[in-house]
Design a protein around this motif. Structure first.
Motif, mmCIF file in Angstrom:
data_model
loop_
_atom_site.group_PDB
_atom_site.id
_atom_site.type_symbol
_atom_site.label_atom_id
_atom_site.label_comp_id
_atom_site.label_asym_id
_atom_site.label_seq_id
_atom_site.Cartn_x
_atom_site.Cartn_y
_atom_site.Cartn_z
ATOM 1 N N GLN A 1 -0.072 9.981 5.064
ATOM 2 C CA GLN A 1 1.073 9.487 4.302
ATOM 3 C C GLN A 1 1.018 10.096 2.908
ATOM 4 O OE1 GLN A 1 1.050 5.770 2.270
ATOM 5 N NE2 GLN A 1 3.009 5.143 3.109
ATOM 6 N N GLY A 2 1.997 10.931 2.583
ATOM 7 C CA GLY A 2 2.001 11.638 1.310
ATOM 8 C C GLY A 2 1.645 13.098 1.543
ATOM 9 N N GLU B 1 -9.046 7.017 1.751
ATOM 10 C CA GLU B 1 -8.121 6.687 0.666
ATOM 11 C C GLU B 1 -7.993 7.852 -0.321
ATOM 12 O OE1 GLU B 1 -8.480 1.833 0.592
ATOM 13 O OE2 GLU B 1 -9.597 2.978 -0.902
ATOM 14 N N ALA B 2 -7.122 8.792 0.012
ATOM 15 C CA ALA B 2 -6.892 9.927 -0.878
ATOM 16 C C ALA B 2 -6.073 9.527 -2.098
ATOM 17 C CB ALA B 2 -6.188 11.050 -0.122
ATOM 18 N N ALA B 3 -5.266 8.466 -1.978
ATOM 19 C CA ALA B 3 -4.524 7.922 -3.115
ATOM 20 C C ALA B 3 -5.397 6.922 -3.868
ATOM 21 C CB ALA B 3 -3.252 7.241 -2.625
ATOM 22 N N LEU C 1 -6.679 7.789 9.332
ATOM 23 C CA LEU C 1 -5.481 7.490 8.549
ATOM 24 C C LEU C 1 -5.760 7.863 7.097
ATOM 25 C CD1 LEU C 1 -2.664 6.210 8.173
ATOM 26 C CD2 LEU C 1 -3.826 4.000 7.872
ATOM 27 N N VAL C 2 -4.882 8.695 6.521
ATOM 28 C CA VAL C 2 -5.070 9.148 5.144
ATOM 29 C C VAL C 2 -3.880 8.707 4.296
ATOM 30 C CG1 VAL C 2 -5.513 11.121 3.624
ATOM 31 C CG2 VAL C 2 -6.308 11.181 6.004
ATOM 32 N N PRO C 3 -3.974 7.565 3.599
ATOM 33 C CA PRO C 3 -2.935 7.223 2.625
ATOM 34 C C PRO C 3 -3.127 8.082 1.379
ATOM 35 C CG PRO C 3 -4.611 5.498 2.704
ATOM 36 C CD PRO C 3 -4.992 6.519 3.736
ATOM 37 N N ALA C 4 -2.187 8.995 1.126
ATOM 38 C CA ALA C 4 -2.321 9.952 0.019
ATOM 39 C C ALA C 4 -1.096 9.905 -0.882
ATOM 40 C CB ALA C 4 -2.521 11.363 0.576
#
Length: 420
Positions: A219-220, A316-318, A292-295
């Protein structure tokens, strides 16, 4: 004092901190000294628009602490920037730097503006005005800026030039994330995404997942998300879903990430890349996948979403994508999900920024292979410390990471004492 920084993002940082402070049994006075920022600045940035009118934008900079060295942190240009969000990001940056063993306190800055609505000339004028207003508060040994959401290498070059003109000499070390031609370091632009992918690979090893048999959802698709996707594909992972603020695409057979990256680089967004692959962005986070990568933004995984997740690893890239109530759900109900917390997962950017700062101070330059090797060495060390603490004390990876960061800052403050 919390009223100054009122807002959901700072409340999230506050909750995280007090959970750690309760565990460490810290008294109230010590908590306040460790949590609240040393300095918080709000400024007005007037500029001439191309229309001839004058517009005034609100800017901010928060310096959390100077105990371990100068403060360090990004500057974001975004419509929702406020002092509470900036303060929370500065606190998280302090923990991130301490966890990585860097000689920095945390800082963050920003302007409440949508940079996509500005012409290039207006963006330059606003960038230079912001740095001009910040000159009394920043410096290579006081506060070092870096890019963040809505800013880039060009904005950092304008920051550096503005500061240097005021000093009467080139001061490349006042910012990091600059173009290589202006004293930047090779590998800085992709450092956060590369570091995220490296830690995902380490996490896969720890739970015996084969990258070649894994899928990922991101995401992102800005700088961090796109580089993470490219690096995961290079490691054999199949990326099956991506999104940005304009579109969401899903293909269970695996998306063509290189084509998506080329398209986003040219157009600045993912919209209109494909009509066949369009999907509902609201369902992206809960897609079945291994990683899952929330970015993108803060607070995208709440308790409700946490219960619906179908992944094995959250990277958690963000900053701050998972709320405290979601952490409660993950800890109590979803022990099968391994969370790589933000202050570890996305620390690659500040680590390579540190290398760039040292490079500027010493005028010693490293090639990309050296930068990547040093980056992975520091990430591996921090990851090992987090795993060890989480295992020995039976706590979550997030709890372990924040505890390590807070403990290092607390020890430094106690050894230096309180002046006068």
């Amino acid at each position: 004092m919390t009223d100054i920084y009122a807002g959901p993002v700072f409340e999230m940082a506050l909750t995280q901190f007090h959970r750690i402070a309760d565990r460490l049994e810290l008294p109230d006075g010590q908590r306040s000294r460790l949590l609240y920022p040393k300095k918080a600045m709000t400024i007005s940035c007037p500029i001439h628009l191309d229309s001839g009118e004058v517009a005034v934008f609100q800017g901010y900079r928060v310096q959390h602490h100077l105990t371990l060295g100068p403060t360090k942190g990004g500057t974001r240009f975004a419509p929702n920037v406020d002092i509470g969000e900036v303060a929370a990001l500065a606190v998280w940056m302090s923990w991130k730097c301490a966890l990585a063993g860097l000689p920095y306190g945390g800082a963050k800055g920003g302007i409440t503006v949508d940079p996509r609505q500005l012409s290039l000339r207006e963006l330059e004028a606003l960038s230079r005005r912001y740095m001009q207003e910040m000159i009394p508060f920043v410096g290579p040994h006081i506060d070092v800026m870096a890019p963040d959401m809505g800013t880039n290498e060009q904005v950092m070059a304008w920051f550096m030039d503005t500061y240097s003109m005021h000093q009467g000499r080139t001061v490349s070390e006042i910012v990091t994330g600059k173009p290589v031609s202006a004293g930047g370091i090779t590998g800085r632009r992709e450092a956060t995404g590369l570091g995220t992918a490296h830690l995902i690979e380490r996490a896969m090893q720890s739970i015996n997942l084969d990258p070649g048999k894994c899928t990922a959802v991101i995401q992102g698709f800005g700088n961090v998300g796109s580089v993470t996707a490219l690096e995961l594909v290079r490691r054999g992972v199949k990326v099956i879903g991506v999104s940005d603020h304009t579109a969401c695409y899903v293909d269970k057979r695996g998306l063509d990430i290189e084509a998506l990256d080329r398209y986003a680089t040219v157009n600045g967004h993912l919209s209109d890349f494909s009509s066949e692959l369009l999907s509902d962005p609201k369902e992206l986070l809960t897609m079945e996948c291994d990683v899952l990568v929330p970015a993108a933004m803060e607070r995208v995984i709440d308790a409700h979403t946490a219960r619906r997740l179908k992944c094995r690893i959250i990277a958690e890239a963000a900053n701050g994508p998972t709320t405290p109530d979601a952490d409660d759900v993950l800890d109590a109900e979803r022990p099968e999900i391994l969370v790589i917390p933000d202050i570890l997962c996305n620390s690659g950017g500040v680590i390579v920024s540190y290398f760039e700062w040292v490079q500027g101070l010493q005028q010693v330059f490293w090639n990309r292979d050296t930068v990547v090797a040093k980056l992975c060495e520091l990430l591996d060390d921090a990851f090992s410390k987090v795993i060890s603490k989480a295992s020995s004390e039976k706590i979550s990876y997030r709890f372990a990471a924040i505890t390590i960061g807070v403990q290092r800052i607390m020890d430094a403050k106690q050894s230096r004492g309180l002046f006068p």
